[in-house]
Motif scaffolding. Structure first.
Motif, PDB file in Angstrom:
ATOM      1  N   THR A  70      55.748  36.741 104.108  1.00  0.00           N
ATOM      2  CA  THR A  70      56.625  36.712 103.244  1.00  0.00           C
ATOM      3  C   THR A  70      56.408  36.717 101.586  1.00  0.00           C
ATOM      4  O   THR A  70      57.043  37.483 100.852  1.00  0.00           O
ATOM      5  N   GLU A  72      61.392  28.542 100.824  1.00  0.00           N
ATOM      6  CA  GLU A  72      61.869  29.088 102.312  1.00  0.00           C
ATOM      7  C   GLU A  72      63.121  28.501 102.518  1.00  0.00           C
ATOM      8  O   GLU A  72      64.154  29.310 102.715  1.00  0.00           O
ATOM      9  N   TYR A 125      55.512  40.146 100.702  1.00  0.00           N
ATOM     10  CA  TYR A 125      56.401  40.879 100.509  1.00  0.00           C
ATOM     11  C   TYR A 125      57.336  40.590  99.139  1.00  0.00           C
ATOM     12  O   TYR A 125      57.711  41.549  98.364  1.00  0.00           O
ATOM     13  N   ASP A 153      53.923  33.856 109.060  1.00  0.00           N
ATOM     14  CA  ASP A 153      55.251  34.481 108.501  1.00  0.00           C
ATOM     15  C   ASP A 153      55.253  34.143 107.095  1.00  0.00           C
ATOM     16  O   ASP A 153      55.883  34.694 106.477  1.00  0.00           O
ATOM     17  N   THR A 184      61.884  33.048 106.612  1.00  0.00           N
ATOM     18  CA  THR A 184      60.540  33.716 106.332  1.00  0.00           C
ATOM     19  C   THR A 184      61.001  35.126 107.253  1.00  0.00           C
ATOM     20  O   THR A 184      61.590  35.035 108.475  1.00  0.00           O
ATOM     21  N   LEU A 185      59.977  36.117 106.699  1.00  0.00           N
ATOM     22  CA  LEU A 185      60.143  37.370 107.531  1.00  0.00           C
ATOM     23  C   LEU A 185      59.130  37.142 108.808  1.00  0.00           C
ATOM     24  O   LEU A 185      58.296  36.394 108.908  1.00  0.00           O
TER      25      LEU A 185
END
Length: 201
Positions: A155, A89, A158, A151, A113-114
């Motif tokens: 991430t 991250e 993703y 989160d 992070t998303l």
């Protein structure tokens, strides 16, 4: 309203120090006073180091690490295995893994992070060209070393989707009981993860 007890220059120093993580207004005042008392041995060298950092430190265009050269020292190291990329991250996470001395591959720093609730989407992270980098460097394994938060896991999914069409292994750090940890002090989520990830003894 409290009276100002120092000049504007000192107040400015305190305000700037208070913006640092882990420093509130009181800690910032103590740090400022300490720096001022030790002007020659601390404040002057710190000022010089910060000026040099501002002028020379750059972000590595290959991995997102910070260094005084681009590509960074890690990316240029011929002893490292370029077929393994560890996704982290933050640069702080990269440094933590380097201190542990367990990674012999390369890194990819996401820069966060998303987080849909905070309005942080894929375009806000260092993901542009990630899949292309994996192909260009003939990467065989991507290790997801993200935090075990909602989160972080979002991430991780993703990033996995970004490279799902490629022929490579995607792994993640094990979650569970830390070395030296006592079960009585662990939360239920950690215990559940440890049980799910159990291995043969």
């Amino acid at each position: 309203m409290a009276e100002r007890v120092a000049g504007p220059e000192i107040e400015k120093l305190i305000q700037l120090l208070a913006r640092l993580p882990g420093l509130g207004p009181r800690s910032a005042r103590r740090a400022a006073l300490h720096l001022i008392r030790k002007r020659e041995e601390l404040l002057a060298p710190l000022s010089d180091a910060m000026r040099v950092a501002r002028e020379r430190i750059v972000t590595c265009t290959a991995c997102g690490n910070i260094d005084t050269a681009d590509p960074c020292t890690i990316c240029r190291d011929p002893r490292r295995d370029p077929s393994v990329v560890v996704v982290v991250e933050t640069v702080a996470d990269l440094w933590a893994l380097e201190r542990a001395g367990v990674v012999r591959g390369h890194y990819h720093v996401l820069g966060g992070t998303l987080s849909p609730l905070d309005g942080i989407g894929p375009d806000d992270l260092n993901l542009s060209g990630f899949a292309e980098r994996i192909v260009a460097e003939s990467v065989k394994e991507v290790i997801l070393a993200v935090n075990a938060t909602v989160d972080g896991q979002t991430t991780a999914h993703y990033v996995t989707d970004l490279v799902s069409h490629l022929d490579l292994l995607v792994t993640r750090l094990a979650h569970g009981v830390p070395v030296g940890g006592e079960l009585d002090y662990l939360d239920e989520g950690t215990l559940a993860a440890a049980l799910r990830a159990r291995t043969a003894f």
